[in-house]
Write a protein that holds these residues in place. Structure first.
Motif, PDB file in Angstrom:
ATOM      1  N   LEU A  22      20.994  -0.510  -8.393  1.00 42.92           N
ATOM      2  CA  LEU A  22      19.599  -0.238  -8.716  1.00 42.92           C
ATOM      3  C   LEU A  22      18.724  -0.742  -7.589  1.00 42.92           C
ATOM      4  O   LEU A  22      18.880  -1.873  -7.126  1.00 42.92           O
ATOM      5  CB  LEU A  22      19.209  -0.931 -10.026  1.00 42.92           C
ATOM      6  N   ASN A  23      17.806   0.108  -7.122  1.00 41.70           N
ATOM      7  CA  ASN A  23      16.893  -0.261  -6.046  1.00 41.70           C
ATOM      8  C   ASN A  23      15.462  -0.015  -6.484  1.00 41.70           C
ATOM      9  O   ASN A  23      15.152   1.033  -7.089  1.00 41.70           O
ATOM     10  CB  ASN A  23      17.170   0.567  -4.789  1.00 41.70           C
ATOM     11  N   ALA A  24      14.584  -0.956  -6.155  1.00 40.40           N
ATOM     12  CA  ALA A  24      13.161  -0.797  -6.442  1.00 40.40           C
ATOM     13  C   ALA A  24      12.365  -1.359  -5.284  1.00 40.40           C
ATOM     14  O   ALA A  24      12.758  -2.363  -4.665  1.00 40.40           O
ATOM     15  CB  ALA A  24      12.782  -1.514  -7.739  1.00 40.40           C
ATOM     16  N   SER A  25      11.273  -0.695  -4.950  1.00 39.62           N
ATOM     17  CA  SER A  25      10.411  -1.194  -3.876  1.00 39.62           C
ATOM     18  C   SER A  25       8.963  -0.879  -4.203  1.00 39.62           C
ATOM     19  O   SER A  25       8.665   0.097  -4.909  1.00 39.62           O
ATOM     20  CB  SER A  25      10.792  -0.580  -2.527  1.00 39.62           C
ATOM     21  N   LEU A  26       8.072  -1.715  -3.683  1.00 37.06           N
ATOM     22  CA  LEU A  26       6.638  -1.545  -3.896  1.00 37.06           C
ATOM     23  C   LEU A  26       5.927  -1.991  -2.631  1.00 37.06           C
ATOM     24  O   LEU A  26       6.241  -3.043  -2.074  1.00 37.06           O
ATOM     25  CB  LEU A  26       6.181  -2.379  -5.089  1.00 37.06           C
ATOM     26  N   GLY A  27       4.981  -1.166  -2.171  1.00 38.97           N
ATOM     27  CA  GLY A  27       4.249  -1.516  -0.965  1.00 38.97           C
ATOM     28  C   GLY A  27       2.887  -0.860  -0.940  1.00 38.97           C
ATOM     29  O   GLY A  27       2.591   0.043  -1.738  1.00 38.97           O
ATOM     30  N   GLN A  28       2.046  -1.309  -0.013  1.00 38.48           N
ATOM     31  CA  GLN A  28       0.739  -0.710   0.189  1.00 38.48           C
ATOM     32  C   GLN A  28       0.172  -1.201   1.504  1.00 38.48           C
ATOM     33  O   GLN A  28       0.672  -2.145   2.112  1.00 38.48           O
ATOM     34  CB  GLN A  28      -0.215  -1.044  -0.956  1.00 38.48           C
ATOM     35  N   PHE A  29      -0.887  -0.542   1.956  1.00 41.26           N
ATOM     36  CA  PHE A  29      -1.595  -1.002   3.133  1.00 41.26           C
ATOM     37  C   PHE A  29      -2.353  -2.288   2.795  1.00 41.26           C
ATOM     38  O   PHE A  29      -2.774  -2.494   1.644  1.00 41.26           O
ATOM     39  CB  PHE A  29      -2.572   0.052   3.640  1.00 41.26           C
ATOM     40  N   SER A  30      -2.539  -3.136   3.788  1.00 41.42           N
ATOM     41  CA  SER A  30      -3.259  -4.388   3.549  1.00 41.42           C
ATOM     42  C   SER A  30      -4.720  -4.130   3.213  1.00 41.42           C
ATOM     43  O   SER A  30      -5.406  -5.026   2.716  1.00 41.42           O
ATOM     44  CB  SER A  30      -3.146  -5.305   4.762  1.00 41.42           C
ATOM     45  N   GLN A  31      -5.201  -2.902   3.458  1.00 45.17           N
ATOM     46  CA  GLN A  31      -6.559  -2.541   3.040  1.00 45.17           C
ATOM     47  C   GLN A  31      -6.640  -2.325   1.536  1.00 45.17           C
ATOM     48  O   GLN A  31      -7.724  -2.120   0.989  1.00 45.17           O
ATOM     49  CB  GLN A  31      -7.028  -1.279   3.767  1.00 45.17           C
ATOM     50  N   GLY A  32      -5.471  -2.340   0.855  1.00 46.42           N
ATOM     51  CA  GLY A  32      -5.464  -2.197  -0.598  1.00 46.42           C
ATOM     52  C   GLY A  32      -5.247  -0.789  -1.088  1.00 46.42           C
ATOM     53  O   GLY A  32      -5.348  -0.534  -2.295  1.00 46.42           O
ATOM     54  N   ASP A  33      -4.921   0.141  -0.195  1.00 49.05           N
ATOM     55  CA  ASP A  33      -4.727   1.523  -0.624  1.00 49.05           C
ATOM     56  C   ASP A  33      -3.368   2.018  -0.150  1.00 49.05           C
ATOM     57  O   ASP A  33      -2.570   1.274   0.412  1.00 49.05           O
ATOM     58  CB  ASP A  33      -5.849   2.419  -0.103  1.00 49.05           C
ATOM     59  N   GLY A  34      -3.091   3.300  -0.393  1.00 48.64           N
ATOM     60  CA  GLY A  34      -1.839   3.894   0.039  1.00 48.64           C
ATOM     61  C   GLY A  34      -0.627   3.292  -0.644  1.00 48.64           C
ATOM     62  O   GLY A  34       0.458   3.223  -0.054  1.00 48.64           O
ATOM     63  N   ARG A  35      -0.784   2.897  -1.878  1.00 48.51           N
ATOM     64  CA  ARG A  35       0.333   2.256  -2.589  1.00 48.51           C
ATOM     65  C   ARG A  35       1.527   3.194  -2.663  1.00 48.51           C
ATOM     66  O   ARG A  35       1.385   4.379  -2.971  1.00 48.51           O
ATOM     67  CB  ARG A  35      -0.118   1.865  -3.994  1.00 48.51           C
ATOM     68  N   ASN A  36       2.712   2.656  -2.390  1.00 49.56           N
ATOM     69  CA  ASN A  36       3.935   3.442  -2.516  1.00 49.56           C
ATOM     70  C   ASN A  36       4.938   2.684  -3.373  1.00 49.56           C
ATOM     71  O   ASN A  36       5.055   1.457  -3.291  1.00 49.56           O
ATOM     72  CB  ASN A  36       4.528   3.775  -1.141  1.00 49.56           C
ATOM     73  N   GLN A  37       5.639   3.415  -4.202  1.00 50.38           N
ATOM     74  CA  GLN A  37       6.630   2.814  -5.080  1.00 50.38           C
ATOM     75  C   GLN A  37       7.861   3.700  -5.119  1.00 50.38           C
ATOM     76  O   GLN A  37       7.760   4.937  -5.097  1.00 50.38           O
ATOM     77  CB  GLN A  37       6.060   2.630  -6.483  1.00 50.38           C
TER      78      GLN A  37
END
Length: 932
Positions: A178-193
């Motif tokens: 099982l793999n999970a990841s969460l990220g975003q730009f430090s500006q607070g937008d562009g969230r990716n999951q």
């Protein structure tokens, strides 16, 4: 690479990983368990010892993928030093068609359609424009990726001009992950999951595995980045890139009785604050306050959502025959938004809202309803093969018979373009009366944000004027193949290997724009149906002949050759060949070289594409505001362009920034008479693994590509340059100019008029240091140096240069040097990876009213003012921890120092003044992997 036997009671000679093509033979079955010292690699169908170094193949392992913070296979490949500008960049907000939302790769800057993509050795399905979406394949299923940086049409057929990318899945996985990841730009937008599940089981006679992926990336808005929020010229030129078609609306008066609305004495008027739209005296002259920054409503990066399922299975029918199969489903949903449409329309004299009582032209951006597009692409793919082995004359032979079917179904839903039929009704005197009771009247003279009868803010009026438009498309690829490989006979230096095979392939495609677009009854761009297909039959043969072995300064000398004959249903035959030489003067040194011919068949959209329209951005060389203007020369005078003419943009307002967008639709179209592109590629290289430095491998390769009869999409700027700067009258025929000199119409298409040459060097250094007290350190440094990149084209007679882009090295995306460094440290349960991505300096053509570092530069005998900017480096870091419950936790950041690239006024690769291949900010992320 290492060798192993597959699990099970059957003795099998097979590779540890499926590096070889799935169309190439499976390992032979024998009487006793055996491991082979021969392996299969991308670029050859013949197994051979040390085959992984015989051609310039770059391998990206699963560990390389998991230890980076990128979210797709394409992101990984885009950061290779040999990769070009990102095709169909997500920052190209105005992109349309089938390719939007796809992940593509371009090796050597030869174009995405000249890099062939394989999944376990079989072609991925393509759009009608020939692009193959790497995002179809779940990242969790990928074991490794091989990139053959060489032409290989003799092995794989069409499109393998620049390179071949082979995505290899892990078909022997046993267990669960099982793999999970969460990220975003430090500006607070562009969230990716991302969330993925991989399961597999392997038995004595068979096995199966499956991978399920889900990913979602939120959009990024242009107003939230420093380089895009101020218009198309960046923060130092606020307002300079704003549109003259404002949200408040302007009308031309006097403009009646056929008077040219672009005439010098025409005036444009906007309603005063608090004014009565029915009172002709309540309007003021339109001025700068009525201009609008369209970027306030535009996405910088599109939103995208994917769901993927990939499954594979194998079963040994007998001791010598295996059945294999794969299935793939992928759904890609892409959301785009651009600013409300810049409408230019005639308000009839009898409209109840027309204050002048004469036909009046109005221009108004429909700000209340931004244009949105949702693209839903679903891919269905199945493939299968029977594979086995036999002996003949005491020699082992492998065979396989297989098939593939790939289908892409596309649905695009658009909103924000108005129906012309509804506009005509909404502006008529009968709208809302008993004669047309279902109609909703519109008062176009009311500015944005001002209420009243007929205001565009009315939801019912919006529903009436703005229907939902649906485009549909389908492409399919069908392949049948048969292959045989083995050894013919022995010579003093070893076995003579051979591979032969046959392939039948059929490509079909259809893209149907909405009926409103086809009839040009919407404010959107007009388009007609693309539909067509072709079939081909191919035969190939490959031979490997060892010449010398185990002699002084000739530990190995091997000659290889391959040829492929292709017969297409639409243009005829083509024959392509490849020759390779491998020389190993010392055990630790290998010298390699190849010469190959290649081709690329015209795509379905090249041949059968429907006509389309667009509002192009260009610089008219006959305008006095243009850099290197030729206003007043013979060609401009012959076209009726007056002295002192200034190019007109939207709303007929003189341009102040360039390139400037036309107020008129231009037409582009396909060409049924196209023939294939042809190419020649050459490589010479060496691989050195010094015996006195254990773990060090150094490779250096020189490459050269020459492509002729390139299918090039003509451009407005190219046509204008040929006609007015170079004086080629044959190129002026499709240009239509209005009496005031502005270009009111232009028709262009695609043709076999291009040619290009590029060459350079690839340097690779990989070093696994001896394990030290501080831990294990691995270094991987890859650098590409481009020494030449020239693109030219001829007119139809072949006697005049059409493009003349000689010396493109240093242009945005054609970097002189690209370099990547990966350094990995691991000790116990902890590990750190540091990555560096370096891009050398860029140049761009100067545009008026912007900085120009070399304004007096000449190139190829004509003025060629350019602007240069410096180099750019991005740094990535990841820290990982192996948890005692068989899990891995990783945290990291791409572009950890939040480096920002320079403003690029020509908007290379996207719709904004920034190179589309650079990071838009710092991305921070966390990953979790649980193994069961």
């Amino acid at each position: 690479m290492q060798n192993q036997t597959l699990p099970g009671r059957l003795p099998v000679k097979m590779l540890s990983v499926a590096i070889g093509l799935a169309l190439a033979p499976v390992a032979a079955f024998a009487d006793t368990p055996t491991t082979l010292d021969k392996i299969e690699v991308t670029g050859s169908r013949i197994r051979a010892a040390d085959a992984e170094t015989r051609q310039p193949v770059l391998v990206v392992t699963r560990a390389d993928i998991t230890r980076q913070g990128f979210t797709s296979i394409a992101d990984i490949l885009q950061n290779l030093s040999s990769a070009g500008s990102p095709p169909a960049a997500r920052s190209d907000a105005l992109a349309s068609g089938e390719s939007v939302g796809g992940y593509y790769v371009d090796i050597r800057n030869l174009g995405a359609s000249r890099t062939l993509v394989l999944l376990n050795g079989r072609r991925l399905g393509a759009t009608t424009s020939g692009r193959q979406d790497l995002g179809q394949v779940p990242m969790s299923a990928v074991q490794r990726i091989e990139v053959l940086k060489d032409g290989a049409s003799a092995i794989y057929g069409s499109d393998a001009i620049a390179a071949v990318v082979n995505i290899i899945t892990d078909n022997t996985f046993d267990g669960a992950e099982l793999n999970a990841s969460l990220g975003q730009f430090s500006q607070g937008d562009g969230r990716n999951q991302q969330l993925s599940l991989r399961v597999g089981t392997q038995g004595d006679r068979g096995g199966m595995s499956a991978a399920l992926d889900y990913s979602k990336e939120d959009p990024v808005w242009a107003k939230d980045r420093w380089f895009s929020r101020h218009g198309d010229a960046g923060p130092d030129y606020p307002g300079s890139g704003w549109s003259g078609v404002g949200r408040n609306g302007s009308h031309c008066n006097p403009c009646a009785n056929g008077e040219d609305i672009k005439a010098a004495d025409a005036r444009w008027w906007t309603l005063k604050d608090g004014g009565d739209p029915a009172n002709p005296t309540d309007y003021r002259p339109t001025d700068a306050r009525d201009r609008v920054n369209a970027n306030e409503q535009m996405m910088l990066q599109t939103g995208i959502e994917r769901r993927s399922l990939f499954a594979t299975a194998w079963y040994d029918l007998t001791d010598n025959v295996r059945l294999e199969g794969e299935a793939l489903y992928n759904q890609r949903i892409t959301d785009q938004q651009v600013a409300g449409y810049p409408l230019s329309y005639d308000v009839p004299a009898n409209s109840p809202f027309n204050p002048h009582g004469v036909d009046t032209e109005i221009v108004r951006r429909l700000w209340e309803v931004p244009r949105t597009t949702r693209s839903d692409l679903q891919t269905f793919r199945v493939s299968g093969a029977l594979k086995g082995a036999f002996q003949f004359g005491g020699r082992d032979f492998d065979w396989d018979i297989g098939g593939l079917y790939n289908r892409n179904n596309l649905s695009k839903t658009g909103h924000g373009d108005a129906s012309k039929l509804a506009l005509n009704r909404a502006l008529s005197p009968d709208c809302g009366t008993a004669k047309d009771a279902n109609c909703r009247p519109w008062n176009p003279f009311l500015p944005n944000g001002v209420g009243g009868p007929g205001a565009l803010s009315d939801p019912d009026l919006q529903t009436f004027l703005f229907p939902y438009f649906t485009d549909t498309g389908t492409t399919s690829t069908t392949v049948y193949s048969a292959n045989l490989a083995g050894a013919l006979f022995d010579v003093p230096a070893g076995e003579v290997g051979i591979a032969v095979g046959y392939e039948h392939r059929r490509e079909e495609g259809r893209f149907v724009p909405d009926a409103f677009k086809q009839s040009n009854e919407s404010t959107g761009l007009a388009a007609t149906t693309t539909e067509g297909g072709y079939a081909l039959d191919e035969f190939y043969a490959e031979l490997s002949v060892p010449i010398l072995r185990d002699l002084p300064f000739a530990r190995e000398l091997t000659l290889s050759t391959a040829g492929r004959h292709s017969r297409y249903s639409n243009f005829g035959n083509t024959l392509n060949s490849k020759f390779g030489l491998t020389w190993r003067p010392l055990d630790e040194l290998l010298v390699r070289g190849t010469v190959a011919t290649g081709f690329r068949a015209p795509t379905i959209s090249n041949l059968y594409g429907g006509a389309g329209s667009s509002f192009e951005r260009y610089t008219d060389p006959c305008g006095v505001g243009a850099t290197n203007s030729v206003n007043g020369n013979a060609a401009c005078n012959a076209a009726g362009v007056p002295l002192g003419y200034v190019q007109l943009g939207q709303n007929g307002v003189p341009c102040t920034g360039y390139p400037c967008q036309t107020p008129d639709e231009f037409i582009n179209q396909s060409n049924l008479g196209l023939k294939p592109e042809t190419s020649t590629s050459r490589t010479v290289g060496a691989v050195w693994s010094p015996r006195w430095v254990d773990g060090l491998d150094i490779s250096l390769d020189w490459y050269q590509y020459s492509v002729k009869d390139m299918i090039i999409a003509d451009s407005v700027g190219r046509i204008l340059r040929d006609c007015y700067v170079l004086g080629d009258a044959a190129r002026c025929g499709g240009i239509v100019r209005a009496p005031d000199g502005h270009i009111s119409g232009l028709t262009y298409g695609v043709a076999n008029l291009g040619r290009m040459e590029t060459q350079g060097y690839d340097l690779g250094i990989r070093y696994r240091l001896p394990e030290l007290a501080i831990g294990q350190i691995k270094l991987d440094w890859q650098t590409s140096y481009v020494s030449q990149y020239d693109e030219e084209g001829n007119n139809a007679k072949g006697d005049k240069i059409m493009i003349g882009r000689v010396g493109q090295v240093g242009d945005s995306s054609v970097f002189r040097v690209r370099s990547t460094l990966g350094a990995d440290w691991e000790k116990g349960d902890w590990g750190v990876r540091y990555g560096l991505r370096y891009y050398s300096a860029m140049k761009e053509s100067c545009v008026p009213n912007r900085p120009c570092t070399h304004p007096d530069r000449f190139a190829n005998g004509e003025p060629d003012a350019i602007r240069r900017v410096g180099s750019n480096t991005f740094h990535d870091v990841q820290v990982r921890w192996q948890a005692p419950w068989d899990a891995t936790v990783s945290v990291g950041a791409n572009n950890v120092f939040n480096h920002q690239g320079p403003i690029m006024f020509t908007s290379p690769g996207g719709a904004f003044p920034y190179y589309a291949g650079f990071d838009f900010g710092r991305t921070v992320y966390m990953k979790y992997q649980q193994r069961f």
